[in-house]
Design a protein around this motif. Structure first.
Motif, PDB file in Angstrom:
ATOM      1  N   LEU A 389     -44.377 127.705 -80.097  1.00  0.00           N
ATOM      2  CA  LEU A 389     -43.436 126.433 -79.736  1.00  0.00           C
ATOM      3  C   LEU A 389     -44.209 125.783 -78.780  1.00  0.00           C
ATOM      4  CD1 LEU A 389     -40.267 128.625 -78.737  1.00  0.00           C
ATOM      5  CD2 LEU A 389     -40.486 126.852 -80.645  1.00  0.00           C
ATOM      6  N   LYS A 390     -44.002 124.353 -79.119  1.00  0.00           N
ATOM      7  CA  LYS A 390     -44.673 123.416 -78.022  1.00  0.00           C
ATOM      8  C   LYS A 390     -43.495 122.444 -78.048  1.00  0.00           C
ATOM      9  CE  LYS A 390     -48.263 120.210 -78.035  1.00  0.00           C
ATOM     10  NZ  LYS A 390     -49.493 119.485 -78.761  1.00  0.00           N
ATOM     11  N   TYR A 391     -43.424 121.988 -76.699  1.00  0.00           N
ATOM     12  CA  TYR A 391     -42.530 120.938 -76.091  1.00  0.00           C
ATOM     13  C   TYR A 391     -43.388 119.961 -75.501  1.00  0.00           C
ATOM     14  CZ  TYR A 391     -38.133 119.337 -74.173  1.00  0.00           C
ATOM     15  OH  TYR A 391     -36.881 118.586 -73.902  1.00  0.00           O
ATOM     16  N   ASN A 392     -42.875 118.899 -76.080  1.00  0.00           N
ATOM     17  CA  ASN A 392     -43.378 117.372 -75.633  1.00  0.00           C
ATOM     18  C   ASN A 392     -42.352 116.972 -74.242  1.00  0.00           C
ATOM     19  OD1 ASN A 392     -44.333 114.857 -74.953  1.00  0.00           O
ATOM     20  ND2 ASN A 392     -44.628 114.589 -77.351  1.00  0.00           N
ATOM     21  N   LEU A 393     -43.422 116.802 -73.381  1.00  0.00           N
ATOM     22  CA  LEU A 393     -42.625 116.473 -72.058  1.00  0.00           C
ATOM     23  C   LEU A 393     -42.982 114.968 -71.762  1.00  0.00           C
ATOM     24  CD1 LEU A 393     -43.493 119.592 -69.672  1.00  0.00           C
ATOM     25  CD2 LEU A 393     -41.149 118.820 -70.639  1.00  0.00           C
ATOM     26  N   ASP A 394     -43.055 114.145 -72.669  1.00  0.00           N
ATOM     27  CA  ASP A 394     -43.278 112.589 -72.131  1.00  0.00           C
ATOM     28  C   ASP A 394     -42.103 112.065 -71.419  1.00  0.00           C
ATOM     29  OD1 ASP A 394     -45.462 112.372 -73.605  1.00  0.00           O
ATOM     30  OD2 ASP A 394     -44.651 111.921 -75.728  1.00  0.00           O
ATOM     31  N   ASP A 395     -41.058 112.621 -71.555  1.00  0.00           N
ATOM     32  CA  ASP A 395     -39.832 111.996 -70.776  1.00  0.00           C
ATOM     33  C   ASP A 395     -40.101 112.301 -69.330  1.00  0.00           C
ATOM     34  OD1 ASP A 395     -38.630 111.282 -72.937  1.00  0.00           O
ATOM     35  OD2 ASP A 395     -37.157 113.169 -72.862  1.00  0.00           O
ATOM     36  N   LEU A 396     -41.063 113.179 -68.898  1.00  0.00           N
ATOM     37  CA  LEU A 396     -41.150 113.565 -67.490  1.00  0.00           C
ATOM     38  C   LEU A 396     -42.577 112.910 -67.053  1.00  0.00           C
ATOM     39  CD1 LEU A 396     -40.694 115.215 -64.924  1.00  0.00           C
ATOM     40  CD2 LEU A 396     -42.290 117.008 -66.137  1.00  0.00           C
ATOM     41  N   SER A 397     -43.542 112.849 -68.225  1.00  0.00           N
ATOM     42  CA  SER A 397     -44.809 111.971 -67.927  1.00  0.00           C
ATOM     43  C   SER A 397     -45.328 111.853 -69.238  1.00  0.00           C
ATOM     44  CB  SER A 397     -45.574 112.760 -66.941  1.00  0.00           C
ATOM     45  OG  SER A 397     -46.828 111.945 -66.722  1.00  0.00           O
ATOM     46  N   LYS A 398     -45.779 110.797 -69.661  1.00  0.00           N
ATOM     47  CA  LYS A 398     -46.392 110.781 -70.865  1.00  0.00           C
ATOM     48  C   LYS A 398     -47.619 111.384 -71.189  1.00  0.00           C
ATOM     49  CE  LYS A 398     -47.838 106.782 -74.114  1.00  0.00           C
ATOM     50  NZ  LYS A 398     -47.930 105.572 -74.305  1.00  0.00           N
ATOM     51  N   GLY A 399     -47.776 112.029 -72.289  1.00  0.00           N
ATOM     52  CA  GLY A 399     -48.959 112.816 -72.591  1.00  0.00           C
ATOM     53  C   GLY A 399     -48.888 114.369 -72.121  1.00  0.00           C
ATOM     54  N   LEU A 400     -47.770 114.710 -71.401  1.00  0.00           N
ATOM     55  CA  LEU A 400     -47.618 116.115 -70.748  1.00  0.00           C
ATOM     56  C   LEU A 400     -46.954 116.961 -72.067  1.00  0.00           C
ATOM     57  CD1 LEU A 400     -48.040 117.949 -68.389  1.00  0.00           C
ATOM     58  CD2 LEU A 400     -45.853 117.154 -67.628  1.00  0.00           C
ATOM     59  N   TRP A 401     -47.600 117.982 -71.961  1.00  0.00           N
ATOM     60  CA  TRP A 401     -46.559 119.017 -73.065  1.00  0.00           C
ATOM     61  C   TRP A 401     -47.086 120.548 -72.534  1.00  0.00           C
ATOM     62  CZ3 TRP A 401     -50.458 122.606 -74.638  1.00  0.00           C
ATOM     63  CH2 TRP A 401     -51.991 122.145 -74.799  1.00  0.00           C
ATOM     64  N   VAL A 402     -46.233 121.384 -72.889  1.00  0.00           N
ATOM     65  CA  VAL A 402     -46.299 122.793 -72.663  1.00  0.00           C
ATOM     66  C   VAL A 402     -46.349 123.502 -73.999  1.00  0.00           C
ATOM     67  CG1 VAL A 402     -45.475 122.643 -70.415  1.00  0.00           C
ATOM     68  CG2 VAL A 402     -43.922 123.047 -72.334  1.00  0.00           C
ATOM     69  N   LYS A 403     -47.060 124.795 -74.347  1.00  0.00           N
ATOM     70  CA  LYS A 403     -47.006 125.315 -75.523  1.00  0.00           C
ATOM     71  C   LYS A 403     -47.189 126.649 -75.376  1.00  0.00           C
ATOM     72  CE  LYS A 403     -49.855 125.733 -79.794  1.00  0.00           C
ATOM     73  NZ  LYS A 403     -50.977 125.123 -80.520  1.00  0.00           N
ATOM     74  N   ALA A 404     -46.296 127.564 -76.059  1.00  0.00           N
ATOM     75  CA  ALA A 404     -46.259 129.068 -75.968  1.00  0.00           C
ATOM     76  C   ALA A 404     -46.638 129.491 -77.498  1.00  0.00           C
ATOM     77  CB  ALA A 404     -45.000 129.631 -75.433  1.00  0.00           C
ATOM     78  N   ARG A 405     -47.496 130.485 -77.538  1.00  0.00           N
ATOM     79  CA  ARG A 405     -47.629 131.149 -78.913  1.00  0.00           C
ATOM     80  C   ARG A 405     -48.001 132.691 -78.818  1.00  0.00           C
ATOM     81  NH1 ARG A 405     -53.720 129.524 -81.126  1.00  0.00           N
ATOM     82  NH2 ARG A 405     -54.812 129.665 -79.069  1.00  0.00           N
ATOM     83  N   ALA A 406     -47.750 133.448 -79.774  1.00  0.00           N
ATOM     84  CA  ALA A 406     -47.965 134.862 -79.958  1.00  0.00           C
ATOM     85  C   ALA A 406     -48.459 135.200 -81.421  1.00  0.00           C
ATOM     86  CB  ALA A 406     -46.527 135.385 -79.620  1.00  0.00           C
ATOM     87  N   SER A 407     -49.005 136.292 -81.329  1.00  0.00           N
ATOM     88  CA  SER A 407     -49.573 136.599 -82.604  1.00  0.00           C
ATOM     89  C   SER A 407     -49.597 138.143 -82.761  1.00  0.00           C
ATOM     90  CB  SER A 407     -51.011 136.407 -82.759  1.00  0.00           C
ATOM     91  OG  SER A 407     -51.678 136.672 -84.022  1.00  0.00           O
ATOM     92  N   PHE A 408     -49.427 138.617 -83.992  1.00  0.00           N
ATOM     93  CA  PHE A 408     -49.425 140.145 -84.259  1.00  0.00           C
ATOM     94  C   PHE A 408     -50.453 140.522 -85.440  1.00  0.00           C
ATOM     95  CE2 PHE A 408     -48.301 143.988 -86.453  1.00  0.00           C
ATOM     96  CZ  PHE A 408     -48.342 144.975 -85.290  1.00  0.00           C
ATOM     97  N   PHE A 409     -51.187 141.355 -85.402  1.00  0.00           N
ATOM     98  CA  PHE A 409     -52.209 141.638 -86.332  1.00  0.00           C
ATOM     99  C   PHE A 409     -52.258 143.057 -86.695  1.00  0.00           C
ATOM    100  CE2 PHE A 409     -56.449 142.903 -87.838  1.00  0.00           C
ATOM    101  CZ  PHE A 409     -56.321 142.480 -89.128  1.00  0.00           C
ATOM    102  N   SER A 410     -52.092 143.559 -87.931  1.00  0.00           N
ATOM    103  CA  SER A 410     -52.153 144.789 -88.314  1.00  0.00           C
ATOM    104  C   SER A 410     -53.158 145.181 -89.500  1.00  0.00           C
ATOM    105  CB  SER A 410     -50.846 145.400 -88.684  1.00  0.00           C
ATOM    106  OG  SER A 410     -50.855 146.977 -89.032  1.00  0.00           O
ATOM    107  N   ASN A 411     -53.837 146.156 -89.643  1.00  0.00           N
ATOM    108  CA  ASN A 411     -54.923 146.347 -90.346  1.00  0.00           C
ATOM    109  C   ASN A 411     -55.121 147.816 -90.828  1.00  0.00           C
ATOM    110  OD1 ASN A 411     -57.016 145.934 -92.428  1.00  0.00           O
ATOM    111  ND2 ASN A 411     -58.569 146.143 -90.983  1.00  0.00           N
ATOM    112  N   LEU A 412     -54.899 148.295 -92.113  1.00  0.00           N
ATOM    113  CA  LEU A 412     -54.980 149.941 -92.337  1.00  0.00           C
ATOM    114  C   LEU A 412     -55.759 149.936 -93.624  1.00  0.00           C
ATOM    115  CD1 LEU A 412     -54.107 152.524 -91.964  1.00  0.00           C
ATOM    116  CD2 LEU A 412     -51.894 152.038 -93.545  1.00  0.00           C
ATOM    117  N   ALA A 413     -56.871 150.475 -93.572  1.00  0.00           N
ATOM    118  CA  ALA A 413     -57.573 150.861 -94.516  1.00  0.00           C
ATOM    119  C   ALA A 413     -57.455 152.490 -94.946  1.00  0.00           C
ATOM    120  CB  ALA A 413     -59.174 150.634 -94.525  1.00  0.00           C
TER     121      ALA A 413
END
Length: 943
Positions: A389-413
């Protein structure tokens, strides 16, 4: 061959269509090679995405190099690292096997094994299909790597996957079919039974053993030569019996991308099938395959959504189902071990009654090992999901942004093993009669079924970042700060977690003067410290100057870019210590005191703990110049680097055995890696034709600075100060050509030399050859790695070629992949025909033969580490050639196609190397699964 019928029909029809429209003027539409050039330039100039920040290359002080995924996709391999060979300065890629899905490839970046990132998240090197790749970027300096903290010192390979587009929809379908042919290696140079028997008897005599009791009779040698009695005196070409002359490989890919201003998507489906080179026999088994086959299904979906004017999100999902097949329980590798260990004279494939041949010494018939020992499959299932998820904070200050991300990986042989044993029979009597007599070894058994988990792991990744990018007049700022956590659970091991805070700030004044700062405060959970984590601080600074932006150079028509840049910083390398700071004890066997009636259980250390163990680190210096001339047609990049590695985890070389237990690894080692890299390119584009040349070279050197080396009696015995990994042994001075040469020569400690043995230099002049005469052997020149990509296009035709080479490389020849009669009876090879004998004493290039036993065992002297077995390993390979034709759009648009391209591709087509390899592949010369030469045809349709 049925798999090729339909593709060949399509290819033939398309060829007829081409002939019918050959008079049509080529359209002013970019052909595939031109698109690839444009894509590469776009990747190189604008999309050079580092792992966590996107500073444009012209404003960056870091060291990196990139290649477009489109350049790799037509190489018919399942593992993308093979397709990277020769393309990027600093990155060396090698392959030592052609076994499907087990190609034995390796990647080294400035001498180290790099960390792999896919879309900014650490992954395994193989966890992506080649058609999913948008670009591959190598990151080589401290500014680019400092944000990785405790795992950045090896460099990194950043892979960006393909994403959707906001202008309509594209559909692409590619079919590619190929034939693999094995490239010659050592097993192709085995001796026939006659030469083997002759040389074996000679070796017995050399070793002082009885030929009459242990060797081949003259009658047997004559029969081997004439082939008069193949059952009693067989001469089996095991390579021909076991290996095919060719095998099929195919890939089918369908992907689509598209979207609008609210949603963008990329979906990829791929099927890959590769047959192995092992022969199967329908007369013995038709129920299942015993070949070394690979079957893979890949799916990826990348979706980016604009939820509001300021909020965007993305979900990337990938799945893989892989099936790797091999013969028997022991697998493909064991068959090649048997090929190296079994002479042609060992036994017939089949006896007269159709049973498998064998003997008391050779009870594992190689053909039966391949087709009558059952089979095993390894099924690998991978699931990967990334969300942000990425949120553009141009309303607060042009060029400012915040981002959160998550990942899950599973491998079985999971292994499915369906193995059985087989009986072999040796005919001991009744030759030439109707009632032969056999001796049986082993038994035929029913198939045993089982399964186990071969490998499993899972990981989760979380990250929060905040960034700011804005220009204030002549001042440009780009900054990002992030916190992330990467947690891996590998098999039954305890979780392995790396976490920390990182940041990057870049500043430019008028796009002329550049400055960058990167840092990380990160740590891992397997080191001694409070709270379970040990953290370190890793900073880096880079400075640059775009000289072409200066007033005195502006307006120059011949100069488009001239940038000087440099960086310096400290980056960590986690050595993966598994809680070795904790002292662990075990119960030793009971000790008896006084009599057997009294005993006590004793406790001992499992290992000696190191309570101060920590990560390693490197201080990296990088200085470079980047330039382009003549409307960007000529490009030049030159860099010098020096990486000082310290706190390396090693065991002391000066420890004492009096302790009674091994010393622990300590952070005391020091090594330097340094060298030069250059890239040179020329691109020429005209209205309906063009060509390009891209060259790269990497001069790599290293030095061992400190490893707690034991005090040596003589300076030449020291390893400190020499290249890392330098070979050590005796300096060979040729062969003893006669007994007269031996007389008066320094004594070899514990051995009486014979004519034909290797003689060694007496370095300390004491008249005795022993461990005090060992020193560095082989060249200490830096290795030079070369790559070249060139091509041209005319109208709808395009041609390209890729070369890879290496200079100042040496290989050490040893073991039953090169030496004769290992284990007493293993194979011998054509190079042994040039051995020393009294008749060839003046010209022989190989020592006298030995069976590795007996009172005059030559192996004691000849097979010790020495410069005699070090040989030139330089080579130049034509890695890839591609010829394509894009049908004019006037024709394809009539049937609703945007474009149609036919192409043929060749992999590993030609090699120039030293006589060391005697025609064998220089990366695969020791008798393992051969590398293949692949010829393929392909069709790409764009809708």
């Amino acid at each position: 061959m049925s798999v090729f019928v339909k593709p060949l029909r399509v290819f033939t029809c398309c060829a007829l269509l081409i002939s019918q429209v050959s008079t049509v003027k080529a359209q002013q539409v970019s052909d595939t090679i031109s698109k690839k050039q444009d894509t590469l330039q776009l990747v190189d100039k604008k999309l050079k995405k580092l792992i966590y920040f996107n500073t444009p290359k012209n404003l960056s002080t870091g060291s990196s190099a990139a290649v477009s995924g489109d350049e790799l996709s037509s190489t018919l391999v399942v593992s993308y690292p093979i397709a990277l060979a020769g393309r990027l300065a600093g990155l060396t890629t090698s392959q030592n096997s052609g076994q499907p899905f087990n190609e034995g490839y390796s990647m080294r970046l400035r001498g180290q094994s790099p960390l792999i990132f896919i879309d900014g998240i650490p992954r395994s090197v193989s966890e992506i299909g080649i058609e999913e790749i948008e670009s591959v970027t190598v990151l080589k300096d401290a500014v680019s790597l400092a944000m990785l903290g405790v795992r950045g010192a090896n460099g990194a390979v950043s892979i960006i996957t393909k994403k959707g587009i906001s202008s309509g929809q594209k559909i692409s379908f590619t079919s590619q079919w190929g034939i693999q042919k094995p490239i010659q290696n050592l097993i192709s140079k085995q001796l026939d039974a006659y030469n083997y028997a002759t040389l074996y008897n000679e070796a017995l005599a050399n070793d002082g053993l009885s030929v009459a009791n242990n060797g081949f009779s003259q009658a047997a040698i004559n029969a081997y030569q004439t082939g008069s009695d193949p059952l009693r005196y067989p001469n089996v070409n095991w390579v021909d019996e076991v290996l095919r002359k060719s095998a099929a490989v195919a890939r089918y890919n369908l992907n689509t991308s598209g979207g609008n201003e609210f949603v963008r998507f990329f979906v990829n489906l791929e099927h890959f099938k590769q047959d192995g080179l092992l022969k199967t026999r329908d007369d013995i088994n038709t129920k299942y395959s015993t070949n070394a086959n690979f079957l893979g299904y890949f799916i990826r979906s990348n979706v980016d959504v604009k939820l509001t004017d300021n909020l965007s999100a993305g979900l990337y999902v990938q799945g893989r189902i892989l099936t790797d097949n091999s013969p028997g329980n022991s697998g493909t590798e064991s068959i090649f071990n048997s090929l190296r260990a079994t002479p042609n004279s060992a036994y017939p494939v089949f006896n007269a009654d159709g049973t498998y041949g064998g003997s008391a010494q050779f009870q594992n018939n190689i053909v039966a090992q391949g087709v009558s020992a059952g089979y095993s499959k390894t099924n690998t299932r991978t699931v990967l999901s990334d969300f942000y998820l990425k949120y553009n904070l141009d309303d607060l200050s042009k060029g400012l942004w915040v981002k959160a991300r998550a990942s899950f990986f599973s491998n079985l042989a999971e292994n499915y093993i369906r193995n059985k044993s087989f009986a072999v029979f040796e005919q001991v009597d009744g030759f030439g009669t109707a009632t032969p007599v056999y001796r049986q070894y082993n038994n035929n058994t029913d198939q045993a079924n089982g399964n186990n988990i071969a490998f499993q792991n899972r990981s989760d990744f979380q990250e929060f970042s905040i960034g700011y990018q804005r220009d204030f007049g002549l001042h440009g700022f780009d900054a990002v700060v992030l916190a992330n956590r990467d947690n891996l659970i590998n098999g039954s091991n305890l979780p392995y977690t790396i976490q920390g805070i990182s940041g990057h700030v870049s500043y430019n004044y008028d796009k002329k003067y550049l400055a960058e700062v990167s840092f990380s405060q990160s740590g891992a959970n397997r080191y001694p410290d409070k709270g379970g984590f040990k953290y370190g601080f890793f900073p880096a600074l880079g400075l640059g100057w775009n000289i072409h932006q200066e007033d005195f150079l502006k307006g120059n028509s011949w100069l488009n870019q001239l940038k000087l840049y440099a960086s310096y910083g400290k980056v960590g390398r986690d050595n993966g210590a598994y809680y070795t700071y904790q002292q662990v004890y075990n119960a030793s066997p009971a000790a008896i005191f006084g009599s057997s009636a009294g005993s006590a259980t004793t406790i001992g250390e499992s290992y000696l703990a190191n309570p101060t163990i920590t990560w390693e680190h490197a201080k990296m210096l990088n200085v470079g110049v980047d330039a382009s001339f003549l409307n960007d047609r000529l490009g030049l990049n030159v860099e010098y680097y020096k990486n000082n590695y310290a706190d390396l985890s090693i065991g002391r070389g000066n420890g004492s055995t009096l302790l009674g237990i091994s010393y622990p690894n300590e952070n005391i080692g020091k090594q330097d890696y340094y060298g030069w890299e250059t890239q040179l390119s020329w691109n020429e584009r005209k209205k309906d034709w063009g060509y390009f040349v891209r060259l790269n070279a990497s001069l790599q050197n290293s030095k061992l600075i400190y490893n707690a080396e034991a005090n040596q009696r003589y300076s030449w015995m020291q390893r400190t100060g020499h290249p890392v990994g330098q070979n050590y042994g005796y300096l060979a001075e040729g062969l003893f050509r006669s007994q007269q040469e031996i007389t008066g020569y320094p004594t070899i400690e514990g051995y009486t030399p014979q004519p034909g043995d290797i003689k060694y230099r007496d370095l300390n002049g004491d008249g005795i050859i022993n461990q005090y005469d060992q020193t560095t052997i082989g060249s200490q020149k830096p290795s030079l790695f070369l790559g070249a990509k060139l091509g041209f296009n005319v109208g709808g035709f395009d041609v390209s070629a890729l070369f890879q080479g290496v200079i100042n490389q040496e290989v050490y020849l040893s073991g039953n992949g090169y030496w004769e009669f290992q284990g007493g009876t293993a194979q011998a090879y054509q190079n042994h025909l040039n051995r020393w004998t009294p008749a060839t004493a003046a010209t022989a290039e190989y020592p006298r033969l030995t069976t590795n036993s007996g009172p005059r065992n030559g192996a004691v002297n000849n097979f010790v580490a020495s410069s005699f077995w070090l040989r030139n390993g330089d080579f130049l390979k034509l890695r890839n050639v591609e010829l394509g034709y894009t049908i004019p759009t006037k024709l394809t648009q009539k049937v609703g196609l945007k474009s149609t391209r036919l192409f043929t591709n060749g992999l590993n087509l030609w090699t120039l190397s030293s006589k060391t390899f005697n025609g064998a592949d220089p990366e695969n010369f020791n008798g393992t699964y051969p590398i293949e030469r692949v010829f393929s045809f392909g069709l790409n349709i764009q809708l």
